[in-house]
Design a protein around this motif. Structure first.
Motif: not given
Length: 217
Positions: A30, A54-55, A203-204, A206-208
């Motif tokens: 990612i 974003g990721p 989270r927003r 990197s998605g994690v």
């Protein structure tokens, strides 16, 4: 295996690092927003990775080799003939931007000398937003209207001032967390309201969760 090193004195004011990644096994990496633009040589051919919001998951295969040149935030200038905002969240081939596939560091340095210089206010804009100043305060301190600041930020970084602030704050938090600083302290020192705010933003962007980024590192 990932490694990075200095670009040398002739490029250090514009280039953050040179890097390489040799993939030993198949997997997905990612890529998270960092306000940078990269020139990348990889399995899909040489291309430019614009500033992400974003990721971006990158599927890698065993034996894949990547090499890159990472520009400092706001330091691209006129090298590619387009403002950074036109590259936002894009992957564009060298050919489409008039770059030779076999671009050397010497040729890159010469192109940088001949192209338009970066916005001289870019480092001050990024530093002020990273420190927690509001967009209005940054515009006032630089003697700009908020609209003018917005235009210059999009051209230099590819982001609006508010988006740039989120990303440089996120990168500062990530750096602190990777150095072992407790997350509650990371949140306070990076300008987040609290640890929950930090977790939400991580989270927003990197998605994690932060733990996932630390394990990946």
């Amino acid at each position: 295996m990932y490694a990075e090193w200095s670009p040398g004195a002739s490029l250090a004011d514009r280039v953050a690092c040179l890097w390489k990644q040799d993939c030993a096994e198949e997997g997905t990496q990612i890529v998270v927003p960092d306000a940078c633009v990269d020139l990348i040589w990889g399995p899909e051919g040489p291309h430019v990775a614009g500033p992400d919001t974003g990721p971006v998951p990158v599927r890698m295969r065993a034996g894949d080799v990547y090499r890159g040149i990472r520009f400092r935030p706001g330091a691209l200038g006129g090298l590619l003939g387009v403002p950074a905002g036109e590259l936002r969240d894009e992957r564009v081939s060298f050919a489409d931007l008039g770059l030779p596939a076999d671009l050397t560091l010497e040729a890159l340095a010469e192109r940088l000398r001949k192209s338009a210089a970066p916005d001289p206010a870019a480092p001050a804009i990024a530093a002020a937003l990273r420190s927690g100043s509001s967009v209005r305060e940054v515009a006032w301190d630089l003697g700009l209207s908020e609209r003018h600041l917005h235009r210059r930020a999009v051209a230099a970084f590819g982001y609006s001032p508010k988006t740039l602030q989120r990303i440089v704050r996120f990168q500062r938090a990530l750096s602190l967390a990777r150095s072992g600083v407790p997350l509650a302290t990371v949140a306070a020192e990076s300008g987040y309201t609290d640890q929950a705010h930090l977790s939400h933003e991580v989270r927003r962007l990197s998605g994690v969760p932060m733990s996932g980024l630390l394990v990946a590192a």
